[in-house]
Design a protein around this motif. Structure first.
Motif, PDB file in Angstrom:
ATOM      1  N   ALA A  32      75.927 -71.608  23.924  1.00  0.00           N
ATOM      2  CA  ALA A  32      76.143 -70.277  23.265  1.00  0.00           C
ATOM      3  C   ALA A  32      77.043 -69.327  23.990  1.00  0.00           C
ATOM      4  O   ALA A  32      76.791 -69.295  25.308  1.00  0.00           O
ATOM      5  N   THR A  44      71.278 -68.574  18.411  1.00  0.00           N
ATOM      6  CA  THR A  44      72.301 -68.917  19.316  1.00  0.00           C
ATOM      7  C   THR A  44      73.656 -68.604  18.616  1.00  0.00           C
ATOM      8  O   THR A  44      73.903 -68.826  17.441  1.00  0.00           O
ATOM      9  N   ALA A  58      77.234 -69.005  18.605  1.00  0.00           N
ATOM     10  CA  ALA A  58      78.415 -69.927  19.385  1.00  0.00           C
ATOM     11  C   ALA A  58      79.581 -69.224  19.817  1.00  0.00           C
ATOM     12  O   ALA A  58      80.259 -69.845  20.790  1.00  0.00           O
ATOM     13  N   GLN A  59      80.068 -68.060  19.056  1.00  0.00           N
ATOM     14  CA  GLN A  59      81.104 -67.236  19.390  1.00  0.00           C
ATOM     15  C   GLN A  59      81.127 -65.845  18.877  1.00  0.00           C
ATOM     16  O   GLN A  59      80.472 -65.962  17.976  1.00  0.00           O
ATOM     17  N   MET A 109      79.339 -65.784  14.788  1.00  0.00           N
ATOM     18  CA  MET A 109      78.682 -67.165  14.185  1.00  0.00           C
ATOM     19  C   MET A 109      77.656 -67.717  14.905  1.00  0.00           C
ATOM     20  O   MET A 109      77.504 -68.024  16.040  1.00  0.00           O
ATOM     21  N   ALA A 133      74.920 -70.025  15.339  1.00  0.00           N
ATOM     22  CA  ALA A 133      75.184 -71.575  15.063  1.00  0.00           C
ATOM     23  C   ALA A 133      73.837 -72.448  14.879  1.00  0.00           C
ATOM     24  O   ALA A 133      73.588 -73.553  14.432  1.00  0.00           O
ATOM     25  N   GLY A 134      72.808 -71.543  15.220  1.00  0.00           N
ATOM     26  CA  GLY A 134      71.185 -72.081  14.832  1.00  0.00           C
ATOM     27  C   GLY A 134      70.389 -71.050  15.870  1.00  0.00           C
ATOM     28  O   GLY A 134      70.630 -70.166  16.144  1.00  0.00           O
ATOM     29  N   HIS A 185      69.150 -74.685  11.589  1.00  0.00           N
ATOM     30  CA  HIS A 185      70.318 -75.521  11.679  1.00  0.00           C
ATOM     31  C   HIS A 185      71.365 -74.879  10.992  1.00  0.00           C
ATOM     32  O   HIS A 185      72.507 -75.115  11.135  1.00  0.00           O
ATOM     33  N   ALA A 210      74.213 -72.636   9.872  1.00  0.00           N
ATOM     34  CA  ALA A 210      75.176 -71.726  10.363  1.00  0.00           C
ATOM     35  C   ALA A 210      75.653 -70.535   9.328  1.00  0.00           C
ATOM     36  O   ALA A 210      75.430 -70.632   8.399  1.00  0.00           O
TER      37      ALA A 210
END
Length: 302
Positions: free
Chosen positions: A67, A96, A98-99, A137, A139-140, A150, A152
């Protein structure tokens, strides 16, 4: 006493070599390294809040191992309605990201704080405190009530630029304005549905933010651990001004919503800086509107 110092020097040398050889590859860092270094140097686990957040990931691994940021949701008071677009997250959830990325299409979110515009607004955090906005984004993550998350989801992450403005009390003000805008959007949509062919009219929806705190970060200089922020559901790449300074392109539904909120509140509330996007189904999704409130009367006014 010498052993921890030697271990520390070896670890720092290892990390330095990795940074030199891998370069940009480490910009997407893993939180496991930082936790391992912390535990080895001081002989104790990471802070309880961070450790608890990661332990929620279960035996198959920490939820934040890849993450850019991990957030804990502190407050999510806005409920489902025909005027809201929700994240689906609840207080206590760990998320989390992701970016995150700074996108040119989000620049309009900062126009409220430009010098020329700022001078026309009242004082106070909501009108005067500049923010940074990133496309994020999700992510989860993990929800105490639902287990693993789960799905996104594309969002916008916002944080006050000045460190002294980064407080949960200020985040609550962001949520309060959004909640009032959602309430007016809800009534506006119900009113529109009562008109002939009302089911065919575009609806107004407001992105409902949740207040979060950063519990793990790959950008400690820019977004430190413990920083309050807000996360808003927003799938579009661009933000368009619908009602701002009078120079906007005329869009009938956002303009009607602005006048509806002012009229239905008897001039006590004006939902301003109406901005966002037009969705594929014709509805309008608004993000970070600000509510201008008439001053309450006091004894001197009687």
């Amino acid at each position: 006493a010498g052993a921890p110092i030697v271990a520390q020097n070896l670890l720092f040398f290892f990390l330095f070599c990795c940074c030199c050889s891998m370069g940009p590859a480490l910009s997407f860092c893993t939180s496991g390294i930082s936790r391992g270094v912390s535990a080895l140097l001081d002989g104790s686990p990471s802070s309880s809040s961070v450790s608890q957040c990661f332990r929620l990931g279960g035996p198959d691994g920490a939820i934040g191992d890849s993450a850019a940021l991990v957030l804990r949701v502190e407050s999510a008071p806005i409920e489902e309605s025909v005027g809201a677009r929700l994240t689906g997250f609840s207080a206590g959830d760990c998320l989390t990201l992701a970016q995150i990325s700074a996108e040119d299409g989000l620049e309009a979110l900062g126009w409220r704080y430009r010098e020329g515009a700022r001078a026309r607004w009242p004082g106070g955090y909501r009108f005067q405190s500049s923010k940074r906005s990133w496309r994020a984004m999700v992510a989860g993550g993990y929800s105490a009530g639902k287990g693993k998350i789960h799905e996104a989801q594309a969002c916008v992450l916002q944080m006050a630029i000045l460190p002294e403005d980064r407080t949960l009390d200020h985040a609550d003000l962001d949520l309060h304005d959004a909640g009032d805008a959602v309430a007016y959007a809800h009534r506006f949509n119900l009113h529109a549905r009562q008109q002939p062919d009302g089911d065919q009219l575009p609806a107004i929806r407001v992105a409902a933010p949740v207040a979060c705190v950063v519990v793990e970060t790959c950008y400690p200089a820019m977004i430190p651990t413990g920083t309050p922020c807000t996360l808003l559901p927003y799938p579009a790449l661009d933000v368009q001004k619908f009602v701002f300074d009078g120079g906007d392109d005329f869009m009938e539904v956002p303009q009607a919503f602005f006048h509806y909120a002012a009229f239905s509140s008897n001039g006590k509330h004006f939902v301003c800086d109406i901005q966002g996007c037009e969705l594929d189904n014709g509805d309008f999704l608004l993000i970070d509107p600000v509510v201008l409130r008439a001053a309450m009367p006091n004894v001197d006014d009687v």
